[in-house]
Design a protein around this motif. Structure first.
Motif, mmCIF file in Angstrom:
data_model
loop_
_atom_site.group_PDB
_atom_site.id
_atom_site.type_symbol
_atom_site.label_atom_id
_atom_site.label_comp_id
_atom_site.label_asym_id
_atom_site.label_seq_id
_atom_site.Cartn_x
_atom_site.Cartn_y
_atom_site.Cartn_z
ATOM 1 N N TRP A 76 -3.950 4.370 2.199
ATOM 2 C CA TRP A 76 -2.509 4.589 1.990
ATOM 3 C C TRP A 76 -1.950 5.695 2.878
ATOM 4 O O TRP A 76 -0.751 5.797 3.060
ATOM 5 C CB TRP A 76 -2.233 4.910 0.516
ATOM 6 N N ASP A 80 1.685 5.492 -0.660
ATOM 7 C CA ASP A 80 1.406 6.912 -0.881
ATOM 8 C C ASP A 80 2.730 7.518 -1.330
ATOM 9 O O ASP A 80 3.646 7.709 -0.530
ATOM 10 C CB ASP A 80 0.908 7.582 0.391
ATOM 11 N N VAL A 91 0.858 -1.181 0.000
ATOM 12 C CA VAL A 91 0.000 0.000 0.000
ATOM 13 C C VAL A 91 0.901 1.241 0.000
ATOM 14 O O VAL A 91 1.725 1.418 0.896
ATOM 15 C CB VAL A 91 -0.931 -0.007 1.225
#
Length: 261
Positions: free
Chosen positions: A213, A85, A83
């Motif tokens: 995220w 970002d 996950v």
């Protein structure tokens, strides 16, 4: 010193690759910025970082899946999901503020087991793995993290997001009642306030709206530092749309005040 599992080692390599891209593009005169459908900004650095990380994961862990802010995917899928970002704090990034980071988490069957937060312009990297503790590397070296021992909200130093978000997405009254019960509040925001809870510098970080995220890495970081991470109903989830990180000792008291009336 921390021990590095193969997955944690890979997360470190992913963060290294991200840092090279973000550091080079920070304050770049030709930085390209566009808006997503929700009107939040995205830069060419965001997409370049996510693409680079996805390529490395495909090469190193072809059986794993990926969910990222810019390219999609399900953070709640079964099995192993990375996950991502690519830049948490894009608004800071494009305004020349150095408070931003790349967030990387490995989630196994809905539970984050590896978390990596890399903030190269702050000179700080945080990481954690299930059973391996939470760690920080900065200019002073590598340190194991532990949450604070403050046990009363009246003595708690907290960080939350802006009042408008609480009014729109949760409860203005709950937000104000919570702040009134605490000693001091700031808005460090994004990844940073969860990391500060893990460091023991804050007792509480609360958010009325988050994406998976945004906080998957924070969940394992805070819990491995001895704290608690839940949504605002008290469920131990990173994908429910809200987030509450604490040192554990003030968690229930914070929940009581932050639940919607």
């Amino acid at each position: 010193m921390s021990s590095y599992s193969p997955d944690l080692t890979l997360a470190g390599r992913l963060a290294d690759a991200a840092d090279k891209i973000t550091s080079a593009r920070f304050r770049a005169q030709d930085l390209r910025v566009s808006s997503k459908p929700d009107r939040t900004p995205v830069t060419d650095a965001d997409t370049a970082v996510e693409d680079a990380i996805r390529e490395l994961i495909t090469a190193e862990r072809p059986a794993d899946t990926v969910a990222g802010e810019e390219r999609g995917g399900s953070a709640s899928a079964a099995g192993r999901v990375w996950v991502l970002d690519p830049i948490d704090g894009t608004k800071n990034f494009l305004r020349g503020n150095p408070v931003w980071a790349t967030l990387i988490a490995l989630v196994e069957d809905g539970r984050p087991v590896v978390g990596m937060v890399s903030a190269p312009l702050l000179g700080r990297r945080w990481w954690a793995s299930a059973g391996g503790g939470a760690w920080l590397r900065d200019d002073a070296g590598e340190h194991r993290l532990s949450v604070s021992r403050v046990s009363e909200l009246s003595d708690a130093y907290v960080s939350t997001t802006d009042l408008g978000a609480w009014t729109e997405y949760h409860s203005r009254a709950a937000y104000l009642a919570f702040l009134d019960a605490c000693w001091e509040s700031r808005a460090f925001g994004d990844f940073w306030h969860h990391c500060l809870v893990a460091e023991g510098s804050l007792e509480v970080a609360a958010e009325p709206i988050v994406n998976p995220w945004d906080v998957a890495a924070a969940q394992v970081l805070v819990t491995e530092a001895g704290g608690r991470f839940t949504d605002l109903t008290g469920a131990e989830r990173f994908d429910a749309g809200t987030a509450l990180s604490t040192n554990g000792l003030v968690h229930d008291a914070a929940l009581d005040l932050l639940r919607k009336p």
